[in-house]
Scaffold this motif. Structure first.
Motif, short mmCIF file in Angstrom:
data_model
loop_
_atom_site.label_atom_id
_atom_site.label_comp_id
_atom_site.label_asym_id
_atom_site.label_seq_id
_atom_site.Cartn_x
_atom_site.Cartn_y
_atom_site.Cartn_z
N VAL C 121 0.62 -1.19 -0.20
CA VAL C 121 0.13 -0.06 -0.02
C VAL C 121 0.89 1.30 0.10
CG1 VAL C 121 -2.28 -1.06 0.86
CG2 VAL C 121 -0.72 -0.04 2.60
N LYS C 122 2.18 1.11 0.48
CA LYS C 122 2.84 2.31 0.26
C LYS C 122 3.06 2.81 -1.28
CE LYS C 122 6.08 1.98 4.14
NZ LYS C 122 5.91 0.65 4.71
N ASN C 123 2.82 1.73 -2.10
CA ASN C 123 2.92 2.32 -3.62
C ASN C 123 1.66 2.52 -4.18
OD1 ASN C 123 5.68 3.10 -3.61
ND2 ASN C 123 6.26 1.09 -3.67
N VAL C 124 0.38 2.51 -3.39
CA VAL C 124 -0.81 2.35 -3.93
C VAL C 124 -1.07 4.06 -4.07
CG1 VAL C 124 -3.26 1.92 -3.86
CG2 VAL C 124 -1.61 0.17 -3.63
N LEU C 125 -1.59 4.29 -5.25
CA LEU C 125 -1.86 5.88 -5.37
C LEU C 125 -3.13 6.25 -4.70
CD1 LEU C 125 -1.16 6.14 -9.19
CD2 LEU C 125 0.10 7.43 -7.47
N ALA C 126 -3.20 7.13 -3.57
CA ALA C 126 -4.22 7.58 -3.26
C ALA C 126 -5.00 8.74 -3.69
CB ALA C 126 -4.07 8.07 -1.49
N THR C 127 -6.04 8.69 -4.33
CA THR C 127 -6.50 9.90 -5.31
C THR C 127 -7.92 10.38 -4.77
OG1 THR C 127 -7.52 8.14 -6.62
CG2 THR C 127 -5.54 8.83 -7.35
N ARG C 128 -8.46 9.91 -3.68
CA ARG C 128 -9.88 10.26 -3.39
C ARG C 128 -9.90 11.85 -2.84
NH1 ARG C 128 -11.77 10.43 1.92
NH2 ARG C 128 -14.06 10.56 2.23
N HIS C 129 -8.88 12.21 -2.45
CA HIS C 129 -9.05 13.69 -1.77
C HIS C 129 -8.61 14.64 -3.32
CE1 HIS C 129 -4.80 12.22 -1.95
NE2 HIS C 129 -4.39 13.35 -1.71
N LEU C 130 -7.75 13.89 -4.08
CA LEU C 130 -7.46 14.96 -5.46
C LEU C 130 -8.69 14.95 -6.51
CD1 LEU C 130 -4.16 13.25 -5.93
CD2 LEU C 130 -4.62 15.34 -4.94
N VAL C 131 -9.52 13.57 -6.34
CA VAL C 131 -10.65 13.53 -7.48
C VAL C 131 -11.62 14.67 -6.66
CG1 VAL C 131 -12.46 12.21 -8.35
CG2 VAL C 131 -9.98 11.35 -8.19
N GLU C 132 -11.79 14.72 -5.53
CA GLU C 132 -12.76 15.49 -4.68
C GLU C 132 -12.63 16.92 -4.69
OE1 GLU C 132 -13.35 14.59 -0.53
OE2 GLU C 132 -14.32 12.77 -1.13
N ARG C 133 -11.52 17.23 -4.80
CA ARG C 133 -11.04 18.61 -4.81
C ARG C 133 -10.91 19.27 -5.89
NH1 ARG C 133 -7.69 18.53 1.02
NH2 ARG C 133 -9.45 17.30 2.09
N MET C 134 -10.17 18.60 -6.88
CA MET C 134 -9.70 18.98 -8.08
C MET C 134 -10.15 17.95 -9.31
SD MET C 134 -5.83 20.18 -7.30
CE MET C 134 -5.50 18.83 -6.45
N PRO C 135 -11.82 17.89 -9.18
CA PRO C 135 -12.19 17.05 -9.94
C PRO C 135 -12.00 16.98 -11.51
CG PRO C 135 -13.90 18.53 -9.12
CD PRO C 135 -12.80 18.61 -8.47
N GLU C 136 -11.67 18.20 -12.07
CA GLU C 136 -11.39 18.44 -13.35
C GLU C 136 -9.80 18.19 -13.92
OE1 GLU C 136 -12.71 22.36 -14.78
OE2 GLU C 136 -14.40 22.01 -13.68
#
Lengths: 300, 300, 300, 300
Positions: C121-136
């Motif tokens: 999991v150290k190398n799994v990309l966490a994107t939930r916050h990015l998609v939420e805040r910068m959806p475009e």
């Protein structure tokens, strides 16, 4: 007064020009910048004693590669940087096929900004024993020995003494020494990789022969590879004061922390790891004439 | 303008006094310093909205322990500091025997100066499952649950959301949150340990409820324990400029590195490890009423 | 009697056939092996209660990939394995674009053979916050949250409870759980990667609902990814005795170490790191429809 | 046939007696067990060539300390074990005050069970440079140099060559070499610490002088300190077969993994760390005549 030190010849040159005025000609120094593989590559050649005195570094060739594109994760930047480093390293090394090289990681692995050398050598392929014992299987490889020299504080032995001791056994045709460097300006931290054929002279010219790693002390050419990872906090402060025209008086809060506090990127752990990986790839590619993909397959 | 932030109430108080003059009385704030176990312990109490506005921190009690003797390896300093931390923590916690406590390590374990929380919780004894399953064998222990909350960048979830989610399962009577802090002056780095009963409010009062860990958002008292490990490089520079009377204009070299560069001790790896160990000992001693020797036996 | 456990459906099937004779037909189970991307891929489908009873595992699909070519560093094996894992994972997941996935690393990061999940999991990309805040900016990415669930012994909370708590906040459409597994035969250690749509049921069917991570307990599909990293030493010994026709009596030296000693590769540190990296690549490629090169650029 | 090797003289002696019958007298070997500081301490002295042949080890004194009480966390066990190790080490060393000692960590730090030596030397105090430069301040300390010798596979140089090279510079009166050992029985793993005055002869008597660290090859006494951390899986299997009376035929599953698979404690990471810490404490206490509390203060 606070000592303001840079290990980078290109920065020393830049600081000299800032002080002297851009149009002034610096005797004994030649500098040129080219673009190669998408990176700015500046070569500073110190030609004589006048140049040595002006820049505070020994005669020789200093190549600095601006690795900012790598740090901002430009596509393909890693492979291009490794290939560039490999090519420049081969040119500086100027040794024959089959000759042995000793690669040394300098610095304290327990201090993150000092861990460039120890981290890099973890991924440098040691082949000396393989070439010796199975010469036919490893005909394509050069004999390479690798040593992590530690630091005086944890070994009780100067790292140069360790390198010399191992070199006497291994008898290399050249030595590559990897170390973390100090810069004067924050813009340089983890953004410049310096290659030089002068060895590593901690404290430039101070003449502590025991700690000097150079052709003079080791008897074979010493190529140094380094990346600045910190600016001394006192240096930064003194520079700011100077820029602000406040002169040399030392701020009270700094006087107590001289040498103890450093300015470093918040993400220093990751950036040191990336620089170390680049250096290891460049060295492996240069020494064995192999591609980045070959290195990936061999070290992972 | 550069934001100049300190997470330390005692430093905020000191800066206020420096600006206002030592004799001025600060309304809404009470401060006193005592010597305990050989350490200077300063308690700053913010009593009302006037105090909140002056120091930029929420109402509550902030205890700061000067741990410089620990860092200079004074004999016996570790045991004395752990015992002091334990006693002060028990007083702030004010919970009954047998009530559950949730201990949270905040921060990014991959960034050395941010690793205080994750490193500390590695040595906090988790006993909740033992007390539940073998109540007779573990009658002397309090149920303690431990969580490393990660950071938004690597989990995609606010650490406060993680803590709240776990708290809803564990239903603790109190939460202890451990985090790295920011200071304004280098003299504070790894030299002050702050305990407070106000929770952790990153960005002090900015009101980002999602990221706030406090009684208001979590429903139970939140004790925060932290140690400053960096000064923002831009903050340092702005302070120096101010001290030099040069005003607020931002030096060019700094503008490009706002937030990215920090001032930190060269030996940050060791110092973070020592602070984390102290915090873990203090917490274990406070929660289970045990001695430092007991902790050594249980965690090593 | 010594418990002889395997977490691998393909191995359970193989052991059943060895015991029953190759020609016997196993009711309730379907198995087939294909070659894909240069790897043997065996699918064991447990169809009903008869199959569950015979193999000791819940109904569902178990895919095992023989990753021996990866471990022997066959050229290009890593990229081919990651691509294969990614494709099979997408098929099992069967979710829509834009739906959130929660990725959980299970296991104790302080025990090398148990570190597969935490390391991956150290190398799994966490994107939930990015998609939420910068959806475009992140329109091409799926929201992914990542949690390292720890282990009961160091957190005091069942890892399934942690995952459930986080899932209630994140509301994923599916969960991926990564864990180290146990095998019966040494030949399987770090040589088989298993993917299944049945979740993870430690102790197979023992019915400890608290520790089960499955659609039944978490409300959404749970895809499990695992690699066996050890064989229990007692299991190995019992198997050897059985093969030698000496029956079930337990050797004296073993009786004292049941559960405490494991058989593992001498190079387990490296092999766990390689497996974790493969799993992280496969997950990132599957969840965001990206290539291995994209992953390299994003995580290094 | 499978090679069945133990590096422990006390185990070799025990195996000999099991084979020969307890009442048989072994010529050329003397053994006695005493209780000291709460630990069983067995001394096996190999007196002549008959003893060498019977136990497969060179002449000399082998002291084994049963450290099981330490591993089961008996109260006070660490301090008592360190004090015992220190006393026995001083007796074996038999050097004068002020004479230099070189401490070598052998083994591959990237393989957990092999990391005893590298981990131990991290906490051995290097004082040679301090005693040399500030003789008055460090009058109470002996000059100690520390080297991590690496392994052939990652350095390309035999670790004995590295040690010899450094010894030629440092000119120690004695060398202490720390290494992980192999045992035959699981009961020994991380439960026996062996001290000997014979140096380290990997492959016992095979006569690979290049890899031998002994007075013969290094010119000064070499004290070896080691702890077995693994049993070869093939050795275990062969022993089990023999115990079961099935003879020497090798089980099929094992033939493929000879040398590659090991039996090791599930908690090997923690146990290696504890053993390494014990060794470092014992060495520091012995070399500088200091207490465990002094060591704690100096290294943490």
């Amino acid at each position: 007064m606070i000592a303001k030190r840079t290990d980078l010849a290109s920065e020393a040159h830049q600081l000299w020009r800032e002080a002297a005025g851009e149009t002034t000609k610096l005797a004994g120094v030649r500098a040129e910048t080219v673009n190669e593989n998408g990176f700015a590559v500046e070569t500073v050649s110190i030609l004589d004693e006048a140049g040595e005195a002006a820049l505070g570094k020994p005669k020789g060739t200093y190549i600095s590669i601006d690795i900012a594109p790598l740090m901002s994760r430009e596509e393909g930047a890693f492979a291009r940087a490794a290939e560039l480093l490999s090519r420049r390293l081969q040119k500086l090394l100027a040794i024959n096929d089959g000759e042995t090289v000793l690669v040394c990681g300098l610095g304290n692995s327990a201090i993150t900004p000092d861990n460039i050398g120890p981290d890099a050598v973890k991924n440098v392929l040691a082949t000396r024993h393989l070439v010796e014992r199975m010469p036919e299987d490893f005909a394509a490889f050069r004999p390479v020995a690798v040593v992590e020299a530690g630091v005086l504080g944890t070994t009780g032995v100067e790292s140069a003494e360790i390198v010399r001791a191992v070199a006497e056994k291994v008898k290399p045709a050249a030595i590559i020494a990897i170390d973390a460097l100090a810069a004067r300006r924050m813009a340089r931290i983890c953004r410049t990789l310096q290659l030089s054929d002068t060895g590593i002279v901690p404290g430039s010219g101070v003449g502590n022969a025991r700690s000097e790693l150079s052709e003079k002390t080791l008897g074979v050419p010493v190529i140094a590879i380094g990346v600045p990872t910190v600016v001394d906090a006192a240096t930064l402060a003194a520079d700011l004061m100077e820029q602000a025209g406040v002169g040399e008086s030392e701020p009270a809060d700094l006087a107590r922390f001289g040498g103890e506090m450093v300015v470093t990127p918040r993400e220093i752990d990751t950036q040191v790891a990336q620089c170390a990986r680049l250096i290891a790839y460049g060295i492996n590619m240069a020494l064995h004439n192999i591609t980045a993909d070959d290195v990936t397959m061999l070290i992972n």
